[in-house]
Scaffold this motif. Structure first.
Motif, PDB file in Angstrom:
ATOM      1  N   VAL A 180      18.268   2.924  30.262  1.00 48.17           N
ATOM      2  CA  VAL A 180      17.453   3.593  31.272  1.00 48.17           C
ATOM      3  C   VAL A 180      18.351   3.854  32.474  1.00 48.17           C
ATOM      4  O   VAL A 180      18.834   2.917  33.124  1.00 48.17           O
ATOM      5  CB  VAL A 180      16.242   2.742  31.685  1.00 48.17           C
ATOM      6  N   LEU A 182      18.384   5.148  36.043  1.00 47.68           N
ATOM      7  CA  LEU A 182      17.373   5.348  37.083  1.00 47.68           C
ATOM      8  C   LEU A 182      18.034   5.791  38.389  1.00 47.68           C
ATOM      9  O   LEU A 182      18.923   5.121  38.909  1.00 47.68           O
ATOM     10  CB  LEU A 182      16.599   4.048  37.318  1.00 47.68           C
ATOM     11  N   GLN A 210      13.230  17.899  43.192  1.00 48.00           N
ATOM     12  CA  GLN A 210      13.163  17.084  41.979  1.00 48.00           C
ATOM     13  C   GLN A 210      14.079  17.649  40.907  1.00 48.00           C
ATOM     14  O   GLN A 210      14.805  16.909  40.238  1.00 48.00           O
ATOM     15  CB  GLN A 210      11.718  17.030  41.463  1.00 48.00           C
ATOM     16  N   GLU A 214      17.349  15.809  39.213  1.00 48.64           N
ATOM     17  CA  GLU A 214      17.448  15.647  37.760  1.00 48.64           C
ATOM     18  C   GLU A 214      18.728  16.281  37.228  1.00 48.64           C
ATOM     19  O   GLU A 214      19.374  15.730  36.323  1.00 48.64           O
ATOM     20  CB  GLU A 214      16.221  16.255  37.089  1.00 48.64           C
ATOM     21  N   HIS A 234      17.336   7.244  28.553  1.00 44.16           N
ATOM     22  CA  HIS A 234      16.129   7.674  29.245  1.00 44.16           C
ATOM     23  C   HIS A 234      16.518   7.901  30.710  1.00 44.16           C
ATOM     24  O   HIS A 234      16.701   6.936  31.462  1.00 44.16           O
ATOM     25  CB  HIS A 234      15.033   6.624  29.143  1.00 44.16           C
ATOM     26  N   ALA A 235      16.693   9.153  31.095  1.00 42.40           N
ATOM     27  CA  ALA A 235      17.097   9.491  32.461  1.00 42.40           C
ATOM     28  C   ALA A 235      15.847   9.690  33.313  1.00 42.40           C
ATOM     29  O   ALA A 235      14.985  10.511  32.980  1.00 42.40           O
ATOM     30  CB  ALA A 235      17.960  10.746  32.451  1.00 42.40           C
ATOM     31  N   ARG A 236      15.761   8.958  34.408  1.00 43.45           N
ATOM     32  CA  ARG A 236      14.564   9.001  35.233  1.00 43.45           C
ATOM     33  C   ARG A 236      14.929   9.174  36.707  1.00 43.45           C
ATOM     34  O   ARG A 236      15.784   8.458  37.233  1.00 43.45           O
ATOM     35  CB  ARG A 236      13.753   7.715  35.064  1.00 43.45           C
ATOM     36  N   VAL A 238      13.097   8.901  40.292  1.00 44.22           N
ATOM     37  CA  VAL A 238      11.880   8.330  40.858  1.00 44.22           C
ATOM     38  C   VAL A 238      11.954   8.425  42.376  1.00 44.22           C
ATOM     39  O   VAL A 238      12.976   8.092  42.978  1.00 44.22           O
ATOM     40  CB  VAL A 238      11.705   6.856  40.436  1.00 44.22           C
ATOM     41  N   THR A 245      12.061  -0.412  44.077  1.00 41.70           N
ATOM     42  CA  THR A 245      11.921   0.365  42.847  1.00 41.70           C
ATOM     43  C   THR A 245      12.812  -0.186  41.747  1.00 41.70           C
ATOM     44  O   THR A 245      12.386  -0.354  40.591  1.00 41.70           O
ATOM     45  CB  THR A 245      12.254   1.843  43.110  1.00 41.70           C
ATOM     46  N   ALA A 249      11.709  -2.109  38.282  1.00 39.48           N
ATOM     47  CA  ALA A 249      12.156  -1.569  36.999  1.00 39.48           C
ATOM     48  C   ALA A 249      12.867  -2.617  36.156  1.00 39.48           C
ATOM     49  O   ALA A 249      12.896  -2.521  34.924  1.00 39.48           O
ATOM     50  CB  ALA A 249      13.084  -0.373  37.235  1.00 39.48           C
TER      51      ALA A 249
END
Length: 296
Positions: A180, A182, A210, A214, A234-236, A238, A245, A249
């Motif tokens: 992940v 983040l 956003q 990304e 999994h690229a997130r 937030v 945060t 996570a």
């Protein structure tokens, strides 16, 4: 050429024994030797290494240290059968001894809270100093290592973050875990509960910002994805305050990877506030990777 060892500092505390188990598993995954180290300032104790003339013959400090190391090695072999382990007692303070050991290690592992010979091994002292100054990545273990869940990496979106991402991909590959990645975006400050409007509020175009965040995250991950196609990423992105945060996570992760600031600015501030907060409050072990390290 044999791979460099994984080094773990021990003092007999439950935290250190948990670190030994984690270090043994890391060594086995890497096909490396495990080097178990205990630092001890003999002259400062003002006692002979052997037993006291008035006490039992096996009651000396030396016997206690040997028992401590034997217990640690036994714990390592039980956690990772087949791993090759050796042990050493090093004269000197814990932080000095471990920092010296890091120069020839591929990984250092320590517990988050120590006792005895590693009395200073509390977050905010030895482990924080080692995380900032070690010449190899450092894993700080809280209780036991989890064997499930993804590896979590904090992506800061700067050139200095490359080594952190490289290490996180390698850990995910070794563990057969998802990664992940983040990136926490859109905040002005992590201090206090009140702050000016964030970047999205000021711009009035949240979708555009956003999309930009990304894109930057995808660019930061792109080369690593090609090098490690076996890792599911999994690229997130937030929006939120960075420290809480990341800490939240970490609840579902088996390892959280963060970076340092490298050699810029004051050397005492190598470990930034975000990394320190994660070290103190993460719900899983934390790996700290200095931004100026050349990882093998």
């Amino acid at each position: 050429m044999l791979p460099r060892p994984v080094v773990v500092g021990v003092d007999g505390s439950p935290s250190a024994l948990a670190a030994v188990e984690a270090a043994a598993q890391e060594a086995r995954m890497r096909g490396a030797k495990l080097h178990v180290v205990h630092a001890f300032i003999w002259p400062a104790m003002h006692v002979p290494p052997g037993g006291s003339p008035l006490g039992p013959p096996a009651g000396g400090v030396q016997e206690s240290v040997e028992h401590l190391l034997a217990e640690a090695v036994e714990r390592a072999l039980a956690a990772a059968p087949g791993v090759v382990a050796d042990q050493a007692v090093i004269a000197g303070q814990a932080v000095t001894a471990l920092e010296a050991e890091s120069r020839t290690a591929q990984l250092m592992v320590v517990g988050h809270r120590g006792s005895g010979g590693f009395a200073g091994l509390l977050l905010g002292s030895t482990s924080v100093h080692l995380a900032a100054h070690s010449r190899c990545p450092v894993i700080v273990v809280r209780d036991r290592m989890a064997n499930d869940g993804p590896v979590l990496v904090a992506v800061a979106g700067t050139p200095h973050n490359r080594g952190v991402i490289t290490y996180a991909f390698e850990e995910a590959s070794l563990r057969g875990a998802d990664l992940v990645a983040l990136h926490v975006a859109g905040t002005w400050s992590d201090h206090g509960d009140t702050r000016p409007a964030d970047l999205v509020d000021l711009s009035g175009d949240g979708a555009m910002l956003q999309a930009d965040e990304e894109r930057l995250l995808d660019e930061a991950l792109s080369g690593h994805r090609e090098e490690h196609p076996e890792v599911t990423v999994h690229a997130r992105v937030v929006r939120g305050r960075t420290r809480p945060t990341l800490i939240e996570a970490s609840r579902g992760a088996q390892l959280t990877v963060v970076g340092t600031r490298g050699h810029g600015g004051f050397t005492g501030l190598l470990l930034g506030s975000v990394s320190q907060a994660v070290l103190h409050h993460a719900h899983c072990p934390v790996a700290v990777v200095r931004s100026d390290l050349d990882l093998p």
